[in-house]
Design a protein around this motif. Structure first.
Motif, PDB file in Angstrom:
ATOM      1  N   SER A  59      72.866 -44.677  57.955  1.00 42.26           N
ATOM      2  CA  SER A  59      72.544 -45.651  56.902  1.00 42.26           C
ATOM      3  C   SER A  59      73.402 -45.407  55.666  1.00 42.26           C
ATOM      4  O   SER A  59      73.887 -46.353  55.034  1.00 42.26           O
ATOM      5  CB  SER A  59      71.062 -45.570  56.539  1.00 42.26           C
ATOM      6  N   ALA A  60      73.599 -44.142  55.328  1.00 39.59           N
ATOM      7  CA  ALA A  60      74.459 -43.821  54.183  1.00 39.59           C
ATOM      8  C   ALA A  60      75.886 -44.282  54.445  1.00 39.59           C
ATOM      9  O   ALA A  60      76.613 -44.645  53.521  1.00 39.59           O
ATOM     10  CB  ALA A  60      74.426 -42.319  53.899  1.00 39.59           C
ATOM     11  N   GLY A  61      76.301 -44.290  55.727  1.00 36.14           N
ATOM     12  CA  GLY A  61      77.645 -44.744  56.080  1.00 36.14           C
ATOM     13  C   GLY A  61      77.888 -46.206  55.779  1.00 36.14           C
ATOM     14  O   GLY A  61      79.039 -46.649  55.700  1.00 36.14           O
ATOM     15  N   LEU A  62      76.817 -46.974  55.575  1.00 32.95           N
ATOM     16  CA  LEU A  62      76.983 -48.375  55.184  1.00 32.95           C
ATOM     17  C   LEU A  62      77.709 -48.503  53.852  1.00 32.95           C
ATOM     18  O   LEU A  62      78.287 -49.555  53.552  1.00 32.95           O
ATOM     19  CB  LEU A  62      75.617 -49.061  55.103  1.00 32.95           C
ATOM     20  N   THR A  63      77.678 -47.443  53.048  1.00 34.85           N
ATOM     21  CA  THR A  63      78.371 -47.488  51.762  1.00 34.85           C
ATOM     22  C   THR A  63      79.882 -47.639  51.954  1.00 34.85           C
ATOM     23  O   THR A  63      80.561 -48.200  51.091  1.00 34.85           O
ATOM     24  CB  THR A  63      78.092 -46.219  50.945  1.00 34.85           C
ATOM     25  N   VAL A  64      80.404 -47.140  53.074  1.00 39.91           N
ATOM     26  CA  VAL A  64      81.828 -47.283  53.373  1.00 39.91           C
ATOM     27  C   VAL A  64      82.107 -48.655  53.988  1.00 39.91           C
ATOM     28  O   VAL A  64      83.004 -49.389  53.561  1.00 39.91           O
ATOM     29  CB  VAL A  64      82.303 -46.165  54.314  1.00 39.91           C
ATOM     30  N   THR A  65      81.308 -49.009  55.001  1.00 36.00           N
ATOM     31  CA  THR A  65      81.523 -50.266  55.716  1.00 36.00           C
ATOM     32  C   THR A  65      81.371 -51.472  54.796  1.00 36.00           C
ATOM     33  O   THR A  65      82.203 -52.393  54.799  1.00 36.00           O
ATOM     34  CB  THR A  65      80.529 -50.390  56.884  1.00 36.00           C
ATOM     35  N   LEU A  66      80.318 -51.479  53.994  1.00 38.91           N
ATOM     36  CA  LEU A  66      80.028 -52.628  53.151  1.00 38.91           C
ATOM     37  C   LEU A  66      81.105 -52.833  52.093  1.00 38.91           C
ATOM     38  O   LEU A  66      81.502 -53.972  51.806  1.00 38.91           O
ATOM     39  CB  LEU A  66      78.657 -52.465  52.487  1.00 38.91           C
ATOM     40  N   MET A  67      81.620 -51.739  51.538  1.00 34.87           N
ATOM     41  CA  MET A  67      82.682 -51.887  50.536  1.00 34.87           C
ATOM     42  C   MET A  67      83.939 -52.465  51.172  1.00 34.87           C
ATOM     43  O   MET A  67      84.598 -53.340  50.582  1.00 34.87           O
ATOM     44  CB  MET A  67      82.983 -50.535  49.889  1.00 34.87           C
TER      45      MET A  67
END
Length: 429
Positions: A59-67
Motif C-alpha cells: 500500500s505504501a508503494g502506491l506513493t510511487v505508482t500514483l505519482m
C-alpha cells in the motif's frame, strides 16, 4: 515573438553572458534532480512509512505508482492550461508546489493524505519534465545545446544514484519524515534559484489541443515515441527485478547490492554525458547504438548471470547505455518537432512516465510466472524490437535537404533549422 526571433535573441544573450546562461541551465539541472529524487524517495522508505501509517509495504508503494501516473497525465495537460504564461514563473511555481507537496508528505497523518501529497508532486513532476528540455534549448547558443541537454538530464541520473540511498540513510538516522522535510527544503531552494537565474522566458506560442493532436501526423516523432515506449518498458521490466536477480542467480551478497547499484548509476551519468554531444548532432544514430547496447547487455546478463564477475561487468555496461537514453531521446524529439517543442516535450514526458509504470507492472507479471532470467529476456526482446522500429523507418531529409532520404518522399515538416534546434546535418531524425 516568433520562434526564430526568440531563439536568436536568447542565443545572443547567452553569448554575451555565458556564465548567467550556464547558471540558468544548472538551475534546470537542480529542478530535474529534485523532481526525480522526490519520485524515488519512497523506494527506500516503504517499510518505515508503512509501519508509521499502519499500512502494508504494498500500500505504501502506491506513493510511487500514483505519482508516476499523475505525472504522465499532467505532462501534456499543463502546457495546454499554461497558455502564454512566462515559463520562468511557471517552472518556479511548479517547484513551489513540489516543495509544498514534500512538506505535506512529511506531515501526513495517514495514507490518504500522503497519497494526496504525491498526486500534487506528480502534477509538478509532469510539468517540469514537459518544459525543461525545450527551455534548455533557448538558454544557450545552438552549438552548446548538446552540453546543455546533458547537464539538464544529468540531474535525473544523479538523483537516480543518490536519492534512494540518501533518503534511506536519513530515514534510518532520524525518521522517514525527515527525508521528506529535506526534500521540501531542497525543492524550495531550487524554486528560488529558478526565479533568480532564469531570464524571462515568454511562451513561444500557446500550446493548443489541436497542436498536441497534430503531433500524430509527425512520422519521425511518432516513430521515436514508439521506440521510446518499447525501450523504456523493456528496461524497467528487467531493471525493477535486477536486485533479486543479482542475489538469487548471480550469488552477489546482499551487502554489495547497494554498491553495485551506485556503480550502475555512476555508469549511467557517464553515459548521459558521453551521448549528449553526439545526440545533439545525430540523435537517431545514437539511439540505435544505445538500444542495441541495451538489448545486448540484458541478453548477456541473462546468459552470464550465473557468474558474478561477468554479471557485474555487464550490469555496468547496461548502465552506460541506458544513461544516454533520456538525453538522446529528448534531442531526437526536439529535432523532429523543432516548431512544436513544448507540445512534443509534453508528449515525451507522458510517454516516458507511463512506460516506467507499465514496465514495472509487466516485469512483475513475468517474475510471478517464470524464472528471474525471463524478465531480462523480455527486456532484451523489447529493446531489440525498439531498435528495429527505428532502424526500419526511412530517414527523413532535414529542411535544408542535406540528409539522406530512403524514399519516403516526405520532409520533416517541423525541421526549421532555426537557432536552438538540436542537431544539424546528416541523419538528424
Amino acid at each position: 515573438m516568433t520562434e526564430t526571433t526568440a531563439a536568436s535573441t536568447t542565443g545572443r544573450a547567452a553569448d554575451r553572458a555565458p556564465l548567467r546562461a550556464w547558471l540558468a541551465v544548472l538551475s534546470l539541472t537542480g529542478a530535474t534532480f529534485t523532481i526525480t529524487a522526490t519520485e524515488m524517495l519512497p523506494v527506500g522508505l516503504l517499510t518505515p512509512m508503512g509501519g508509521a501509517l499502519g499500512v502494508s509495504e504494498g500500500s505504501a508503494g502506491l506513493t510511487v505508482t500514483l505519482m508516476g501516473l499523475t505525472a504522465a497525465v499532467a505532462a501534456p495537460t499543463l502546457p495546454l492550461l499554461a497558455g502564454r504564461l512566462d515559463r520562468r514563473l511557471l517552472l518556479a511555481a511548479l517547484m513551489a508546489v513540489m516543495a509544498a507537496a514534500n512538506l505535506l508528505s512529511a506531515l501526513a497523518p495517514s495514507l490518504p493524505v500522503l497519497l494526496l501529497a504525491r498526486v500534487a508532486a506528480g502534477v509538478a513532476h509532469g510539468g517540469v519534465w514537459a518544459l525543461a528540455a525545450s527551455l534548455a534549448v533557448r538558454l544557450v547558443p545552438a552549438a552548446r545545446v548538446g552540453r546543455a541537454l546533458s547537464a539538464v538530464f544529468a540531474g535525473i541520473g544523479t538523483a537516480s544514484v543518490l536519492a534512494v540511498p540518501a533518503g534511506t540513510m536519513l530515514g534510518q538516522a532520524l525518521d522517514w519524515r525527515a527525508a521528506f522535510f529535506g526534500a521540501a527544503v531542497a525543492t524550495a531552494l531550487v524554486a528560488l534559484a529558478l526565479a533568480l537565474a532564469l531570464p524571462p522566458l515568454p511562451a513561444e506560442r500557446a500550446v493548443r489541443p489541436r497542436e498536441l493532436a497534430g503531433l500524430r501526423r509527425n512520422v519521425p516523432l511518432r516513430t521515436g515515441m514508439l521506440f521510446l515506449a518499447l525501450l523504456v518498458v523493456g528496461h524497467f521490466a528487467a531493471y525493477t527485478y535486477v536486485r533479486p536477480f543479482l542475489e538469487q542467480v548471480s550469488g552477489v551478497a546482499p551487502g554489495l547490492i547497494g554498491v553495485l547499484l551506485l556503480g550502475y548509476g555512476a555508469a549511467g551519468i557517464a553515459g548521459n554525458f558521453a551521448a549528449g554531444t553526439a545526440a545533439s548532432r545525430t540523435p537517431r544514430r545514437v539511439l540505435l547504438v544505445l538500444g542495441t547496447g541495451m538489448a545486448a547487455t540484458m541478453a548477456s546478463l541473462a546468459l552470464l548471470g550465473g557468474h558474478a564477475p561477468a554479471a557485474i561487468v555487464v550490469l555496468l555496461l547496461w548502465g552506460v547505455f541506458y544513461g544516454g537514453v533520456s538525453v538522446s531521446s529528448q534531442a531526437y524529439v526536439l529535432a523532429a518537432a523543432s516548431k512544436t517543442r513544448e507540445a512534443a516535450g509534453a508528449l515525451f514526458a507522458a510517454v516516458f512516465n507511463a512506460s516506467i509504470a507499465l514496465g514495472a507492472l509487466a516485469g512483475g507479471r513475468v517474475a510471478d510466472t517464470a524464472a528471474l532470467p525471463a524478465v531480462l529476456w523480455v527486456g532484451a526482446a523489447l529493446a531489440a524490437t525498439a531498435v528495429a522500429v527505428l532502424a526500419l523507418r526511412p530517414t527523413v531529409r532535414s529542411a535544408s535537404g542535406s540528409g539522406p532520404d530512403s524514399g519516403s518522399g516526405t520532409r520533416c515538416a517541423d525541421r526549421s533549422g532555426s537557432a536552438g534546434s538540436p542537431g544539424h546535418g546528416d541523419d538528424v531524425v
